[in-house]
Design an enzyme around this catalytic site. Structure first.
Site: not given
Length: 158
Positions: A133-134
């Protein structure tokens, strides 16, 4: 033949067969491919249409999602073309037959998942994978809406 590397690999396998060292054939189904356009498209494995031909429409499940990359959010860019499709066998282990990805760094995403096709990856394996992430690749491991369901495939938030 999709790329020069594909040709080299196929040639090496042929040479090994001719020399009696191997019987291995080139698997052209799982060669990752990318179209390097401003919004990249990449795929590995079978298209939805080819999977239907080989397995039957009722024996495949197609997971898909429209997603918004972080870099599009910051720049307020239109992300309506950013799309993921994962084509799987329906029932059983849900073997992944194809992965299609439109968005930033699509080639990198497909290359990262290509090896899993050689290992017989399943939908269960995919959703058990922890995404970074991200990233755009993270959206692949989160895909859960099937085309068959008729539900809106737009990703909303994390």
């Amino acid at each position: 033949v999709k790329t020069s590397y594909t040709s080299i690999k196929a040639g090496k396998l042929l040479a090994r067969r001719l020399a009696g060292q191997s019987a291995e054939l080139m698997n052209y189904d799982n060669v990752p491919t990318t179209v390097f356009t401003p919004l990249e498209y990449s795929c590995v494995g079978l298209s939805e249409e080819e999977a239907e031909k080989r397995h039957g429409k009722d024996r495949i499940e197609v997971y898909h999602a429209f997603y918004k990359p972080l870099e599009f959010t910051v720049a307020e860019r239109d992300a309506s073309q950013c799309y993921i499709k994962v084509v799987c066998e329906r029932g059983g282990n849900g073997k992944i037959l194809g992965l299609h990805f439109t968005g930033p760094n699509a080639g990198e995403v497909a290359q990262g998942f290509a090896m899993s096709f050689q290992c017989g990856a399943t939908y269960s394996h995919l959703v058990q994978t922890v995404g970074i992430h991200p990233t755009c690749a993270e959206e692949v491991v989160k895909v859960h809406i099937t085309k068959r369901s008729g539900l809106d495939a737009t990703v909303t938030g994390c």
